[in-house]
Design a protein around this motif. Structure first.
Motif, short mmCIF file in Angstrom:
data_model
loop_
_atom_site.label_atom_id
_atom_site.label_comp_id
_atom_site.label_asym_id
_atom_site.label_seq_id
_atom_site.Cartn_x
_atom_site.Cartn_y
_atom_site.Cartn_z
N ARG A 146 5.55 5.20 -1.79
CA ARG A 146 6.01 6.57 -2.07
C ARG A 146 4.89 7.46 -2.62
NH1 ARG A 146 9.34 8.63 0.76
NH2 ARG A 146 9.40 10.32 -0.74
N MET A 147 3.85 6.87 -3.12
CA MET A 147 2.70 7.63 -3.64
C MET A 147 3.15 8.69 -4.65
SD MET A 147 0.36 7.96 -0.15
CE MET A 147 -1.21 7.89 -1.02
N GLU A 148 4.11 8.34 -5.47
CA GLU A 148 4.74 9.32 -6.36
C GLU A 148 3.93 9.67 -7.60
OE1 GLU A 148 9.45 8.48 -6.06
OE2 GLU A 148 8.23 6.72 -6.54
N ASN A 149 3.03 8.78 -8.01
CA ASN A 149 2.28 8.98 -9.24
C ASN A 149 0.79 8.75 -9.01
OD1 ASN A 149 4.60 9.29 -11.15
ND2 ASN A 149 5.06 7.24 -10.37
N PRO A 150 -0.06 9.39 -9.81
CA PRO A 150 -1.50 9.12 -9.69
C PRO A 150 -1.77 7.63 -9.93
CG PRO A 150 -1.10 11.05 -11.06
CD PRO A 150 0.22 10.41 -10.84
N PRO A 151 -2.41 6.95 -9.02
CA PRO A 151 -2.62 5.51 -9.17
C PRO A 151 -3.79 5.19 -10.09
CG PRO A 151 -3.59 6.22 -7.12
CD PRO A 151 -2.93 7.44 -7.73
N ALA A 152 -3.72 4.04 -10.76
CA ALA A 152 -4.86 3.57 -11.53
C ALA A 152 -5.97 3.13 -10.59
CB ALA A 152 -4.42 2.40 -12.43
N PHE A 153 -5.59 2.50 -9.49
CA PHE A 153 -6.54 2.05 -8.47
C PHE A 153 -6.63 3.10 -7.38
CE2 PHE A 153 -6.75 -0.87 -4.51
CZ PHE A 153 -8.11 -0.69 -4.38
N GLU A 154 -7.77 3.82 -7.35
CA GLU A 154 -8.00 4.83 -6.32
C GLU A 154 -8.81 4.18 -5.21
OE1 GLU A 154 -7.83 8.87 -9.02
OE2 GLU A 154 -9.76 7.82 -8.90
N SER A 155 -8.10 3.73 -4.20
CA SER A 155 -8.67 2.90 -3.15
C SER A 155 -9.53 3.70 -2.18
CB SER A 155 -7.55 2.18 -2.39
OG SER A 155 -8.04 1.59 -1.22
N GLY A 156 -10.84 3.44 -2.20
CA GLY A 156 -11.74 4.11 -1.26
C GLY A 156 -11.56 3.64 0.16
N GLY A 157 -10.88 2.52 0.33
CA GLY A 157 -10.67 1.99 1.66
C GLY A 157 -9.34 2.32 2.27
N ALA A 158 -8.36 2.75 1.44
CA ALA A 158 -7.01 2.90 1.99
C ALA A 158 -6.09 3.85 1.24
CB ALA A 158 -6.34 1.51 2.02
#
Length: 417
Positions: A276-288
């Motif tokens: 859902r990508m509802e919140n800013p993630p702790a892991f900001e994935s440069g690959g995906a």
């Protein structure tokens, strides 16, 4: 029948056959729009149509953006691609890899652990210390030895354990950060010694952490300040805020029921990306990890096609863009890449495919074309000689570049090149 009608017919047939729930395509040439087409639904359950401003999970189509961020730091003297990764992330010092030994491949080594220094018959185990450190350019070329999770190789199983841990902590207060993920990946045994081969994997995720260390700020903040903000990419980020959630496409997978295709909604968190990508993630994935729209990504693509500048805003120098979009693998690296069915005639570098021999391609291709796709079917291709861009939007599990992708790009290239 004109190009748009041809594209529309192919798209609608794919929707009717449940190949996809929805699909969109945007193409430009010489800075002018050739066509925009859409068919099907962004969300079948509510009848919400696929639209031009539908937000799409990019998955691996995030990688070219990560490469551009590395190029910015390279221009500024903050990142030397020849530096060891351990200069930025000390956890990458002293790594080991699954080595070929006595004719037994890494796959046969199975679950060998680092402490298994010797087998009962006296033959050394197949885990060896690296002789040459992983360098930043290995991350950009996927020659690092880092892999994605899989059950068929020992290195893939180790990577799987890391992503299982990320998933367990994904929605907790202890969610792993970009740096923590990279450090956990560093503890895995590499599939091969850095530089000796090629394999698609977590290199871009580690590169995101390297960029953080080099610039001194969070990866997402750097992208917003240096790329998304200046280019006016207002719908591109590592999350989708509440006011935009109604534009986020749902994800589906095609399954066979009673001999017929049917679509089932998919809500999994593949590669630790919250569906859902509802919140800013702790892991900001440069690959995906990025989400975007066709129009937003077109601004990024157009910037590259125009030598690093768009609407008077310069992101990269022309020489940097030439370097970013023109690499080629060497020797054993290319031999390993050649096992990627569907990319005949291409090489790889700076987190993108690059076409060097169009005559070997399984679809119409242009010399020097570059780009990448995403796990859910998003697709990006720039054609420097033709001054053209093709973008596609699909949200289908395990799609990547598949039959529909090839059919659509063939139609565009046959018509306008």
């Amino acid at each position: 029948m004109d190009l748009k009608e041809k594209l529309q017919n192919v798209m609608e047939r794919a929707v009717e056959n449940c190949e996809v729930a929805g699909v969109s395509l945007l193409a430009e040439k010489n800075g002018a729009e050739i066509c925009y087409c859409q068919a099907g639904m962004a969300e079948r359950e509510t009848g919400r149509a696929m639209e031009r401003d539908t937000i799409l999970r990019l998955y691996s189509q995030s990688k070219p953006v990560t490469a551009a961020a590395a190029m910015i730091l390279m221009e500024r003297g903050l990142l030397d691609l020849g530096q060891p990764v351990s200069d930025f992330l000390p956890a990458f010092a002293g790594q080991s890899y699954y080595a070929e030994n006595e004719g037994i491949g890494a796959e046969a080594a199975g679950g060998l652990k680092k402490e298994s220094a010797e087998r009962a018959d006296g033959v050394r185990a197949q885990i060896k210390p690296v002789m040459r450190p992983m360098r930043v350019y290995d991350l950009l070329r996927m020659t690092s030895g880092l892999v994605y999770p899989d059950e068929t190789t020992a290195a893939g199983r180790e990577a799987g354990e890391v992503f299982a841990e990320i998933d367990r902590r994904l929605f907790s207060k202890e969610a792993m950060t970009t740096k923590e993920v990279a450090e956990r990946i560093a503890a895995c045994t590499l599939a091969f010694e850095p530089g000796s081969s090629w394999r698609y994997g977590t290199s871009a995720d580690v590169l995101g952490a390297v960029i953080e260390a080099a610039c001194g700020e969070r990866f997402g903040a750097f992208l917003e300040k240096e790329i998304f903000g200046p280019l006016g990419m207002k719908d591109t980020a590592f999350w989708v805020p509440p006011k935009k959630q109604s534009r986020l496409a749902a994800t589906y997978e095609t399954v066979l029921e009673n001999g017929k295709n049917t679509l089932v909604r998919y809500e999994g968190h593949n590669l630790a990306i919250c569906n859902r990508m509802e919140n800013p993630p702790a892991f900001e994935s440069g690959g995906a990890g990025l989400a975007s729209t066709l129009d937003d990504y077109m601004r990024f693509a157009r910037m590259l096609l125009q030598g690093g500048e768009l609407d008077g805003v310069r992101i990269l120098k022309p020489a940097t863009v030439r370097y970013m979009t023109g690499p080629e693998l060497m020797g054993n690296q290319q031999s390993a890449f050649n096992y990627w069915i569907g990319l005949e005639g291409f090489s790889y570098g700076n987190l993108m495919r690059i076409c060097h021999k169009p005559s070997r391609s399984v679809f119409f291709a242009g010399k020097g074309e570059y780009g990448w796709d995403g796990w859910l079917g998003t697709y990006f291709a720039n054609f420097p000689e033709e001054k053209m861009t093709i973008l596609m939007g699909i949200q289908k599990k395990d799609a990547g570049t598949f039959g529909l992708t090839r059919k659509l790009r063939n139609l565009v290239l046959a018509e306008v090149v």
